[in-house]
Enzyme design. Structure first.
Site, PDB file in Angstrom:
ATOM      1  N   ASN A   7      31.686  75.016  76.094  1.00 21.02           N
ATOM      2  CA  ASN A   7      31.950  75.099  77.533  1.00 21.02           C
ATOM      3  C   ASN A   7      32.713  76.401  77.813  1.00 21.02           C
ATOM      4  O   ASN A   7      33.799  76.612  77.263  1.00 21.02           O
ATOM      5  CB  ASN A   7      32.778  73.871  77.957  1.00 21.02           C
ATOM      6  CG  ASN A   7      33.064  73.872  79.439  1.00 21.02           C
ATOM      7  OD1 ASN A   7      33.457  74.897  79.989  1.00 21.02           O
ATOM      8  ND2 ASN A   7      32.895  72.740  80.087  1.00 21.02           N
ATOM      9  N   HIS A  10      36.336  78.326  81.173  1.00 25.25           N
ATOM     10  CA  HIS A  10      37.640  78.990  81.184  1.00 25.25           C
ATOM     11  C   HIS A  10      37.542  80.509  81.224  1.00 25.25           C
ATOM     12  O   HIS A  10      38.471  81.181  81.657  1.00 25.25           O
ATOM     13  CB  HIS A  10      38.467  78.568  79.977  1.00 25.25           C
ATOM     14  CG  HIS A  10      39.034  77.186  80.123  1.00 25.25           C
ATOM     15  ND1 HIS A  10      39.561  76.720  81.304  1.00 25.25           N
ATOM     16  CD2 HIS A  10      39.148  76.173  79.242  1.00 25.25           C
ATOM     17  CE1 HIS A  10      39.982  75.489  81.128  1.00 25.25           C
ATOM     18  NE2 HIS A  10      39.731  75.133  79.893  1.00 25.25           N
ATOM     19  N   HIS A  43      30.278  74.121  84.196  1.00 25.15           N
ATOM     20  CA  HIS A  43      30.457  73.130  85.266  1.00 25.15           C
ATOM     21  C   HIS A  43      30.480  73.890  86.584  1.00 25.15           C
ATOM     22  O   HIS A  43      31.414  74.650  86.851  1.00 25.15           O
ATOM     23  CB  HIS A  43      31.779  72.396  85.035  1.00 25.15           C
ATOM     24  CG  HIS A  43      32.047  71.278  85.997  1.00 25.15           C
ATOM     25  ND1 HIS A  43      33.092  70.410  85.859  1.00 25.15           N
ATOM     26  CD2 HIS A  43      31.407  70.879  87.130  1.00 25.15           C
ATOM     27  CE1 HIS A  43      33.095  69.525  86.854  1.00 25.15           C
ATOM     28  NE2 HIS A  43      32.079  69.802  87.646  1.00 25.15           N
ATOM     29  N   ARG A  45      31.292  73.641  90.072  1.00 29.75           N
ATOM     30  CA  ARG A  45      32.031  72.727  90.949  1.00 29.75           C
ATOM     31  C   ARG A  45      31.726  73.017  92.407  1.00 29.75           C
ATOM     32  O   ARG A  45      31.405  74.148  92.768  1.00 29.75           O
ATOM     33  CB  ARG A  45      33.539  72.873  90.716  1.00 29.75           C
ATOM     34  CG  ARG A  45      34.016  72.220  89.447  1.00 29.75           C
ATOM     35  CD  ARG A  45      35.514  72.409  89.283  1.00 29.75           C
ATOM     36  NE  ARG A  45      36.036  71.547  88.241  1.00 29.75           N
ATOM     37  CZ  ARG A  45      36.504  70.318  88.440  1.00 29.75           C
ATOM     38  NH1 ARG A  45      36.563  69.823  89.654  1.00 29.75           N
ATOM     39  NH2 ARG A  45      36.937  69.591  87.432  1.00 29.75           N
ATOM     40  N   ARG A  49      35.433  76.995  91.771  1.00 30.91           N
ATOM     41  CA  ARG A  49      36.742  77.542  91.376  1.00 30.91           C
ATOM     42  C   ARG A  49      36.655  78.408  90.119  1.00 30.91           C
ATOM     43  O   ARG A  49      37.539  79.199  89.841  1.00 30.91           O
ATOM     44  CB  ARG A  49      37.763  76.433  91.189  1.00 30.91           C
ATOM     45  CG  ARG A  49      37.520  75.592  89.962  1.00 30.91           C
ATOM     46  CD  ARG A  49      38.698  74.693  89.678  1.00 30.91           C
ATOM     47  NE  ARG A  49      38.771  73.575  90.580  1.00 30.91           N
ATOM     48  CZ  ARG A  49      39.317  72.409  90.243  1.00 30.91           C
ATOM     49  NH1 ARG A  49      39.850  72.240  89.055  1.00 30.91           N
ATOM     50  NH2 ARG A  49      39.339  71.405  91.087  1.00 30.91           N
ATOM     51  N   GLU A  70      26.961  70.936  83.897  1.00 36.32           N
ATOM     52  CA  GLU A  70      27.809  69.809  84.314  1.00 36.32           C
ATOM     53  C   GLU A  70      27.933  69.861  85.812  1.00 36.32           C
ATOM     54  O   GLU A  70      28.181  70.941  86.388  1.00 36.32           O
ATOM     55  CB  GLU A  70      29.220  69.994  83.746  1.00 36.32           C
ATOM     56  CG  GLU A  70      29.482  69.254  82.480  1.00 36.32           C
ATOM     57  CD  GLU A  70      30.928  69.466  82.061  1.00 36.32           C
ATOM     58  OE1 GLU A  70      31.818  69.502  82.926  1.00 36.32           O
ATOM     59  OE2 GLU A  70      31.143  69.624  80.874  1.00 36.32           O
ATOM     60  N   THR A 101      38.090  67.639  84.527  1.00 35.87           N
ATOM     61  CA  THR A 101      37.478  66.327  84.731  1.00 35.87           C
ATOM     62  C   THR A 101      38.449  65.251  84.240  1.00 35.87           C
ATOM     63  O   THR A 101      38.846  65.257  83.077  1.00 35.87           O
ATOM     64  CB  THR A 101      36.141  66.239  83.963  1.00 35.87           C
ATOM     65  OG1 THR A 101      35.413  67.439  84.210  1.00 35.87           O
ATOM     66  CG2 THR A 101      35.336  65.046  84.413  1.00 35.87           C
ATOM     67  N   GLU A 151      27.740  60.966  77.226  1.00 34.69           N
ATOM     68  CA  GLU A 151      28.819  61.721  76.581  1.00 34.69           C
ATOM     69  C   GLU A 151      30.082  60.897  76.735  1.00 34.69           C
ATOM     70  O   GLU A 151      30.531  60.627  77.858  1.00 34.69           O
ATOM     71  CB  GLU A 151      28.983  63.097  77.243  1.00 34.69           C
ATOM     72  CG  GLU A 151      30.126  63.889  76.596  1.00 34.69           C
ATOM     73  CD  GLU A 151      30.312  65.280  77.200  1.00 34.69           C
ATOM     74  OE1 GLU A 151      29.339  65.860  77.735  1.00 34.69           O
ATOM     75  OE2 GLU A 151      31.451  65.788  77.127  1.00 34.69           O
ATOM     76  N   HIS A 198      35.674  66.348  75.401  1.00 35.87           N
ATOM     77  CA  HIS A 198      36.866  66.477  76.242  1.00 35.87           C
ATOM     78  C   HIS A 198      38.121  66.421  75.380  1.00 35.87           C
ATOM     79  O   HIS A 198      38.354  65.442  74.682  1.00 35.87           O
ATOM     80  CB  HIS A 198      36.962  65.417  77.343  1.00 35.87           C
ATOM     81  CG  HIS A 198      37.636  65.964  78.573  1.00 35.87           C
ATOM     82  ND1 HIS A 198      38.991  66.144  78.663  1.00 35.87           N
ATOM     83  CD2 HIS A 198      37.123  66.445  79.727  1.00 35.87           C
ATOM     84  CE1 HIS A 198      39.281  66.681  79.824  1.00 35.87           C
ATOM     85  NE2 HIS A 198      38.171  66.898  80.487  1.00 35.87           N
TER      86      HIS A 198
HETATM   87  N1  PXP Z   1      32.791  67.399  78.562  1.00 31.49           N
HETATM   88  C1  PXP Z   1      32.942  67.264  79.886  1.00 31.49           C
HETATM   89  C2  PXP Z   1      32.074  66.303  80.609  1.00 31.49           C
HETATM   90  C3  PXP Z   1      33.881  68.047  80.595  1.00 31.49           C
HETATM   91  O1  PXP Z   1      34.019  67.902  81.928  1.00 31.49           O
HETATM   92  C4  PXP Z   1      34.638  68.990  79.892  1.00 31.49           C
HETATM   93  C5  PXP Z   1      35.620  69.865  80.616  1.00 31.49           C
HETATM   94  O2  PXP Z   1      34.962  70.678  81.519  1.00 31.49           O
HETATM   95  C6  PXP Z   1      34.433  69.096  78.509  1.00 31.49           C
HETATM   96  C7  PXP Z   1      33.525  68.263  77.866  1.00 31.49           C
HETATM   97  C8  PXP Z   1      35.205  70.072  77.675  1.00 31.49           C
HETATM   98  O3  PXP Z   1      36.546  69.680  77.635  1.00 31.49           O
HETATM   99  P1  PXP Z   1      37.613  70.635  76.991  1.00 31.49           P
HETATM  100  O4  PXP Z   1      37.654  71.871  77.801  1.00 31.49           O
HETATM  101  O5  PXP Z   1      38.880  69.844  77.042  1.00 31.49           O
HETATM  102  O6  PXP Z   1      37.153  70.913  75.586  1.00 31.49           O
END
Ligand code: PXP
Length: 248
Positions: A7, A10, A43, A45, A49, A70, A101, A151, A198
Site C-alpha cells: 500500500n 503514505h 485507497h 478516498r 486526502r 481500496e 481505516t 481481507e 492492517h
Molecule cells: N488493508 C486495508 C483494507 C487498509 O485500509 C489498509 C490501510 O490503508 C491496509 C491494509 C494497510 O495497513 P497498514 O498501512 O497499517 O499496513
C-alpha cells in the site's frame, strides 16, 4: 504461495503535506515492484486526502502486477472502478474523521446493497475483496453477497502483540491470532480467498504469514516507514522475505 500487496498511500500523504508533486506514488509503485511486490494497493478516498485521481490513472497505465483499488462502496467510487478496471477492488468502510481505516466493513448489516455492488464490479471483470473483522458472521455475509475474497483486519492482533510485551506467545496476541485463523478457515471453507492486512510490521507479520491458507497480505505503513531509512525496494524485499520464510 503467499503474496505481498504494498500500500503506497503514505507516499502520497507526504506529497499532499506540501501540496506539491513529490514524492510521486507512481515512482513508489515502480520501486515496490522492483522489490518484489505482487500487488500495488491504493485507497482513493472521497476527500482525496492522499491518493488523487491522476495517481490511479497513471498507476493503471503503468503497474505491471495486480492493481488493488481500496474504496468505499459509494456510487462515485463504483463509477471510477468500472472505468479504471483495476484487477481487484477491496471494499472498506470510510469515515471522514478517521486517520486510517478504523474497522472492518459491516457486511451483515448491508447485505442487499453490497450484493448489488459486488455484482456490478464482477460484471466489469473486477475481482472483489471485502475488508472485514475476524468475525464469522461477517465472513458468512461476505460469502452471501458473493465476494471472491475477504481481507481480515489484523489491527486488533497487531495492537495486542504490541501491548503485550511484543510477545507473540502472550495470551492476548494468541487470542487475536486465533480469531484470524478461525475466520481464515471459514473463508476458505466458503470458497473465498483468504487475505489479511492492517498494522502488520516486520515484528508481527510472521505468525500471520504462517496461518494455513492465507494467500495475500496488504501492508503499507511499516514498509513506507522503513523505506525512509533503507529505501522502498529494500523495505519491500525484506518484508517479502519474512513472509515467505514464515509461510514455508
Ligand atoms: N488493508 C486495508 C483494507 C487498509 O485500509 C489498509 C490501510 O490503508 C491496509 C491494509 C494497510 O495497513 P497498514 O498501512 O497499517 O499496513
Amino acid at each position: 504461495m503467499i503474496d505481498l500487496g504494498v500500500n503506497i498511500d503514505h507516499v502520497a500523504t507526504l506529497r499532499q503535506a506540501r501540496r506539491t508533486y513529490e514524492p510521486d506514488p507512481v515512482w513508489a509503485a515502480a520501486e515496490a515492484q522492483l522489490g518484489g511486490a505482487d500487488a500495488i494497493t491504493v485507497h482513493l478516498r472521497e476527500d482525496r486526502r492522499h491518493i488523487v485521481d491522476r495517481d490511479v490513472q497513471l498507476l493503471r497505465a503503468s503497474v505491471q502486477v495486480k492493481l488493488n483499488l481500496e474504496m468505499a462502496a459509494t456510487d462515485e467510487m463504483i463509477g471510477i472502478a468500472c472505468q479504471l478496471k483495476p484487477e481487484m477492488v477491496t471494499l472498506v468502510p470510510e469515515g471522514r474523521h478517521e486517520v486510517t481505516t478504523a474497522g472492518g466493513l459491516d457486511v451483515a448489516g448491508q447485505k442487499d446493497r453490497l450484493m448489488t455492488v459486488v455484482r456490478r464490479l464482477h460484471d466489469d471483470g473486477i475481482y472483489v475483496s471485502l475488508f472485514v473483522d475476524a468475525d464469522l458472521k461477517q465472513v458468512a455475509a461476505a460469502a452471501h453477497v458473493k465476494a471472491q475474497a475477504c481481507e481480515i483486519h489484523t489491527g486488533p492482533y497487531a495492537h495486542a502483540f504490541y501491548e503485550s510485551g511484543r510477545d507473540i506467545e502472550s495470551g492476548p496476541a494468541q487470542a487475536e491470532l486465533g480469531k484470524i485463523a478461525s475466520a481464515g478457515a471459514a473463508i476458505i471453507e466458503r470458497g473465498m480467498r483468504f487475505n489479511a492486512g492492517h498494522a502488520l510490521n516486520y515484528h508481527n507479520v510472521q505468525p500471520v504469514a504462517a496461518l494455513p491458507g492465507v494467500r495475500e497480505l496488504h501492508i503499507g505503513h511499516a514498509i513506507v516507514s522503513r523505506a525512509v531509512f533503507v529505501g522502498l525496494r529494500t523495505a519491500v524485499r525484506e518484508m517479502k522475505l519474512l513472509m515467505r520464510e514464515a509461510a514455508r
